[in-house]
Design a protein around this motif. Structure first.
Motif, short mmCIF file in Angstrom:
data_model
loop_
_atom_site.label_atom_id
_atom_site.label_comp_id
_atom_site.label_asym_id
_atom_site.label_seq_id
_atom_site.Cartn_x
_atom_site.Cartn_y
_atom_site.Cartn_z
N UNK C 218 -15.07 19.97 -40.23
CA UNK C 218 -14.74 18.68 -39.34
C UNK C 218 -14.62 18.95 -37.93
N UNK C 219 -13.45 20.24 -38.02
CA UNK C 219 -13.24 20.52 -36.46
C UNK C 219 -14.52 20.64 -35.40
N UNK C 220 -15.21 21.51 -35.96
CA UNK C 220 -16.57 21.83 -35.30
C UNK C 220 -17.33 20.71 -35.20
N UNK C 221 -17.71 20.09 -36.39
CA UNK C 221 -18.56 18.84 -36.20
C UNK C 221 -18.32 17.60 -35.15
N UNK C 222 -16.99 17.28 -35.23
CA UNK C 222 -16.42 16.29 -34.36
C UNK C 222 -15.88 16.81 -33.22
N UNK C 223 -15.91 18.10 -32.76
CA UNK C 223 -15.45 18.72 -31.65
C UNK C 223 -13.81 18.54 -31.44
N UNK C 224 -13.08 18.61 -32.42
CA UNK C 224 -11.74 18.08 -32.56
C UNK C 224 -10.75 19.38 -31.95
#
Lengths: 256, 315, 560
Positions: C218-224
């Motif tokens: 999620x951190x990668x996919x949503x650029x968090x």
């Protein structure tokens, strides 16, 4: 066809023996005896898509409900737990009386057991239960087929296979070679909670309290002792005479 | 008074049963039981291996090796003969008979025993054979089921035994099962679970080709081939041969470990083997801590010679 | 200079993101889906259960299964491991009295020692290491208890179930796809193959713990992700039955870790009493170390040979072992955002750990509680889900979690300058309550540390089977019985320079990696035994990537 499966909740991980009771410490986490999972799987396969019913039974503490729920999650229809303080510490024959009592209420066509228990406490239960129920018993089943009123079992022995037929109702203990138990699906796990679950006391099974538990058991554990000694270990170094030394050793042990 | 259940196959009394008979005879007067078809001729042998008297139930209907008729026969003998102790050598058949008999007589059964004292205290390994538990009976008759191979047979000399004809009155449920077919084992060698001898290979073999060392030694000894997790993982041998925590648990009479370090994951799968022989190059391998005979050496040097010597010996 | 980061693993987050693929009527629908039955996930579930009981009307909107928790371990607690001395604050906020929980008691005494090979110099506990008012727990036991409580509140816990793929539709997380079961090593389905399922929910809370798989995705996919990378420590611990009770909580620094800056060996040990007849001893080492021969497993064995510690364990018996990584970047390494559409991120997975105090359990619990409130708010009629979920972020940062982490920011980073300089700076920071800024110190990713070799391995004690043990014995004691023919769940570059291979071989406490054949060009092929893996997460910090294996596999912790 109604199939009843007897299952056991066994301690997880490395067993410990409680030095006070001298029995296996069952207070920690437990799980469905994996040999019984084979029996549940076989029952589910035999039921297939038909109208039959698969009931799973166990005698144990409250926690044994977890193992019954796992069996329900695999697809069994109903669970029965005989949970009674009085029964704690029951030996083979005492346990067989309770299970036979609970099974008699079910009047199943086929009663299945797993081949042994991981905690080595429950082995050979099926033969004792069958005797109490006065039903034919076949163990070490590597294959089971039911047609009409007959069950046909391929039984593994030390010498090969016997193919045995007997009339229903019967008791069969399945070996772990018979199948690969299914993983419960998520829907199965979630649905397990809604399936009927009955809890019985010993007296519900028609057995008197005096016949169960430590008081009702005919065997007892007296003491825990050191590991069986392996005798003196021998060590040889070097290749030159090793082969002969091994042969002499084996001859001495009457293995050659 | 002790009664020993003698199992037989192909016209011979099983070695394990004779061993238990020897044990029984050492504890006092021991009688034996033979149940089957055409077994009367075995009574004399039972006598010469320690039985004082031999009950024989000889009938074609008893020929199939099914447990429940035997429960019927034994129950009558025990009740009428006043026996207080019944001994069995473990087998697929004997286990069912012992448990059924315990239920019939409402008696105590202790199983997986490796010994029994004169005071009738049973010795039973537990927790993967890491401890020995003393077990007893609170009532008689006492039923005891011994681990296979616990005792050696001991020819006792002495005269022929008294032979008693045992009545055969079978319960209805005991007659329900029928053997409709039998397939005896092929000569391709025993399966790992049943084998008396297992030769197992580990990474110390060096390469998958070296598994032939284990195979030939196993063949010479009449045993099965096992493997450790490491070599199965590496693709050297199939998973069906894997012995250990996540493979099979075995307890053969002889376990020969070739190039196996003896990590605990492997140990728990074979530690209750009767005799363990280990060959490994590494003198510090943990397997030497629990092997009965440890050889610090090169498997490629030692094993071919060993195989030769075994073949000669057995010839 | 060789760096592990030069050999990245074959992994892309996109592999684990997708739309639901099951037919719509076969998808499993739940109200709130929580991934991870650890302290954060269970606190979230319990709080939601409390809110549900207060407002049953909302429950109807949440369907037949209002709250579901996925747990990849055999059961809740199987994969939980910590020290742990727990600050009771968050448990009390959840409504618990500590005395009603399975605690080993409050901390009465404590001591901090600086160790050398033969001596232990007692020093006054630094301000960050004062544990008065805190309680000793075995996290695994606490987890099991919280799971029971959650189930009593109507929460559905699904053990042996892995969250493998994030289900995203139109930029919003709508659910999780669970992992398959019953595949062989080569990926082929076995006889009892059971495919995973799409679980869809109104809100998804990721509480996966350290190196959480979907959290990373999620951190990668949503650029968090934030500007600074996360860094980790590796903790390895044992539980011992002992004849003499340990009185008081002990922390040590120094030996066997080396103090010179070039080694970057940050960490220390902890020894906590567990009742009168047990104790737990653990070693924590920063994964930014540089020595390829460093083995946290063996450092713990070495630590036990210290005369003081040997005495503590004499006559005792090792009864449990385990390992897990701890995110230690603190405030500076937090993601820029802790939420995304439909998604909330909690606990160790996003680094809510105060490494200076060695505390993270109460932050996990608090973040789970706040996540429950936000999720609940987003389910109310007329709520705008986006703002309800971003309120989670605000509250984590402005509440005591954020305040505590801000106070000790840079604490870990200063230890990159070596023990003595670091120690002085750390004390100064604490005393000033974080107002003393030491300049911006960037954390460097653990895998980017240059590697060196120092002959350290010669000093590790051999296993004697009584006080010291080898890795395979330790793996056995973790309860790990993973089937060997499972697909491999560890992603690494298989052919790497020898130093990198040795780094991994020594790093892994479970002996997953082995040196395979040499390539002739200084490279070596790394051989894997994935069934040994206890899922500590160290490999992800040091150049590889841990993905979740089949549900139910891995350790079966009970006392850790």
């Amino acid at each position: 066809m109604k199939i009843a499966v007897c299952v056991k909740h066994v301690p997880e991980g490395h067993g410990r023996i409680d030095p006070d009771s001298k029995r296996l410490d069952r207070s920690g986490e437990g799980a469905l005896n994996h040999f019984d999972a084979n029996a549940v799987e076989e029952a589910l396969r035999l039921k297939g898509d038909g109208d039959g019913e698969v009931v799973v039974l166990s005698m144990g503490p409250e926690k044994a409900a977890d193992s019954l729920r796992k069996a329900l999650a695999m697809g069994a229809d109903r669970a029965v737990l005989v949970c009674d303080e009085a029964a704690a510490g029951s030996d083979l024959v005492a346990t067989s009386k309770v299970l036979a009592g609970a099974l008699a209420r079910e009047e199943a066509d086929l009663v299945l057991f797993g081949q042994q228990a991981e905690d080595a406490d429950g082995a050979v239960l099926w033969a004792a239960v069958a005797e109490r129920l006065r039903r034919p018993v076949v163990s070490q089943a590597a294959e089971v087929t039911v047609s009409g009123d007959t069950v046909r079992v391929k039984r593994q022995t030390e010498f090969g296979y016997d193919v045995i037929e007997t009339s229903l109702p019967a008791v069969v203990a399945v070996s772990d070679a018979i199948n690969e138990p299914r993983y419960p699906s998520l829907k199965g796990i979630m649905g397990a909670k809604k399936k009927p679950f009955d809890t019985l006391t010993v007296s519900d099974t028609g057995v008197a309290a005096s016949e169960v538990g430590e008081a009702g058991s005919k065997t007892e554990v007296r003491a825990l002792g050191a590991p069986p000694s392996r005798g003196d270990a021998k060590k040889i170094e070097g290749d030159a005479n090793a082969a002969q030394a091994i042969v002499d050793f084996l001859a001495e042990k009457r293995l050659l | 008074m002790i009664l020993v259940f003698l199992e037989h196959h192909d016209g011979e009394i099983e070695k394990g049963s004779l061993g238990v008979l020897a044990k029984g005879a050492s504890l006092g007067d021991a009688d034996a039981v033979l149940v089957g078809g055409g077994v009367s001729s075995l009574a004399a042998k039972a006598g010469s291996y320690g039985a004082k008297r031999v009950h024989v139930a000889d009938d074609p209907s008893l020929e199939p090796p099914l447990p429940q008729p035997r429960v019927d026969v034994l129950a009558k003998i025990v009740e009428e003969g006043g026996y207080d102790t019944v001994l069995f050598a473990n087998s697929v058949l004997a286990a069912d008979v012992a448990a059924g008999l315990a239920a019939r007589l409402d008696a105590g059964l202790n199983w997986d025993l490796v010994d029994l004292t004169g005071e009738f205290v049973g010795k039973r390994p537990a927790l993967g054979d890491s401890i020995l538990v003393d077990v007893g009976w609170k009532t008689t008759p006492r039923l005891a089921l011994f681990r296979a191979g616990s005792f050696d047979a001991a020819p006792a000399g002495g005269g022929p035994p008294e032979v008693l004809s045992a009545a055969v009155q079978l319960q209805e449920h005991s007659q329900a099962a029928r053997i409709v077919d039998q397939q005896l084992e092929e000569a391709s060698g025993p399966s790992i679970e049943d084998a008396d001898v297992i030769v197992a290979g580990g990474r110390g073999l060096g390469a998958p080709e070296s598994f032939t060392l284990a195979e030939e030694l196993a063949r010479a000894l009449g045993g099965a081939v096992g493997a450790t997790r490491a070599v199965v993982d590496a693709g050297w041998y199939p998973y069906s041969a894997q012995i250990g925590q996540t493979g099979k648990t075995v307890s053969p009479k002889l376990y020969v470990a070739l190039g196996i370090s003896g990590a605990i994951q492997h140990k728990v799968g074979m530690q209750s083997s009767n005799v363990i022989v280990a060959i490994n190059k590494d003198p510090n391998a943990p397997i030497f801590e629990f092997a009965d005979l440890g050889v610090v050496g090169d498997v490629h040097e030692v094993v071919p010679k060993l195989t030769e010597l075994v073949k000669q010996r057995r010839a | 200079m060789t760096r592990a980061s030069d050999y990245p693993p074959p992994f892309a987050a996109s592999e684990f993101v997708g739309e639901p693929s099951d037919p719509a009527d076969e998808r499993i629908e739940v109200g709130v889906l929580i991934v991870g039955a650890g302290p954060a996930g269970l606190a979230c579930a319990i709080r939601l259960g409390q809110l549900l009981a207060e407002q049953p009307a909302v429950a109807e909107r949440m369907g037949d299964v209002p709250i579901a928790v996925l747990e990849k371990g055999k059961q809740p607690g199987s994969h939980l491991l910590s020290g742990a001395v727990v600050n009771p604050r968050a448990l009390r906020k959840l409504g618990y009295r500590i005395e009603d929980l399975p605690t080993y008691g409050p901390v009465h005494q404590e001591a901090v020692y600086v160790m050398t090979r033969r001596n232990a110099l007692r020093i006054p506990p630094p301000p960050t290491m004062r544990n008065h008012g805190n309680f000793v727990f075995a996290l695994s036991r606490l987890g099991r208890r919280l799971a029971e409580d959650a189930e009593e509140r109507g929460v559905t816990i699904l053990p042996e179930t892995v969250g493998e793929k994030l289900l995203v539709q139109h930029g919003r997380v709508v659910g999780v796809r669970t992992g398959d079961k019953g595949r062989a090593r080569d990926g082929e389905p076995l006889g009892n193959y059971e495919p995973g399922s799409d679980i869809v929910a109104k809100v998804i809370v990721l509480a996966e713990g350290t190196q959480g798989h979907l959290t990373g995705v999620a951190l990668d996919h949503f650029g968090l992700r934030g500007d600074e990378p996360q860094v980790w420590e590796l903790g390895v611990k044992e539980v011992w039955k002992v004849p003499r009770p340990l009185r008081g909580v002990v922390h040590t620094m120094g030996w066997p870790l080396r103090t010179a800056a070039k080694y970057r060996e940050f960490g220390g040990s902890f020894i906590y009493p567990m009742g009168d007849d047990m104790l737990t001893i653990g070693m924590v080492v920063g994964l930014d170390y540089r020595d390829v021969e460093l083995s946290a497993h063996d450092l713990l064995q070495e630590l036990k040979t210290h005369p003081r510690i040997r005495r503590m364990l004499e006559g005792g018996e090792r009864v449990a072992w385990g390992a897990k990584t701890i995110p230690s970047g603190g405030w500076n390494s937090l993601p820029a955002r802790l939420h995304a559409p439909g998604l909330l991120l909690c606990g160790d997975g996003v680094g809510l750990v105060n490494i200076a105090r060695l505390k993270g359990v109460h932050y996990a619990i608090e973040s789970g509680r706040i996540a429950a409130e936000s999720a609940w708010a987003s389910l109310q009629r007329g709520a705008t889900p986006g703002s309800a979920l971003s309120a989670y972020d605000d509250e984590v940062r402005s509440g005591f979690i954020g305040r505590d982490l801000y106070e000790v920011r840079d604490m870990r980073q200063v230890f990159g300058r070596g023990f003595f300089v670091g120690g002085a700076l750390a004390s100064a920071m604490t005393v000033s309550k974080g107002r003393l800024a030491v300049g911006k110190l960037r954390a460097e990713p653990d895998a980017e540390q240059p590697l060196l070799r120092s002959g350290r391995a010669d000093r590790y004690p051999g296993p004697d089977g009584m006080l010291t043990f080898d890795k395979l014995s330790s793996v056995f004691l973790s309860g790990n019985k993973t089937r060997d023919d499972q697909p491999n769940h560890i992603r690494i570059e298989r052919r790497v320079p020898r130093e990198v291979a040795e780094l991994w071989v020594n790093m892994c406490p479970a002996q997953v990696y082995e040196l395979g054949p040499e390539g002739g060009d200084g490279t070596v092929t790394v051989h894997l035994a994935p069934s040994n893996c206890v899922q500590c997460g160290a490999i992800t910090a040091k150049g590889g990537r841990l993905t979740p294996p089949e549900g139910g596999s891995g350790p079966e912790y009970t006392l850790t």
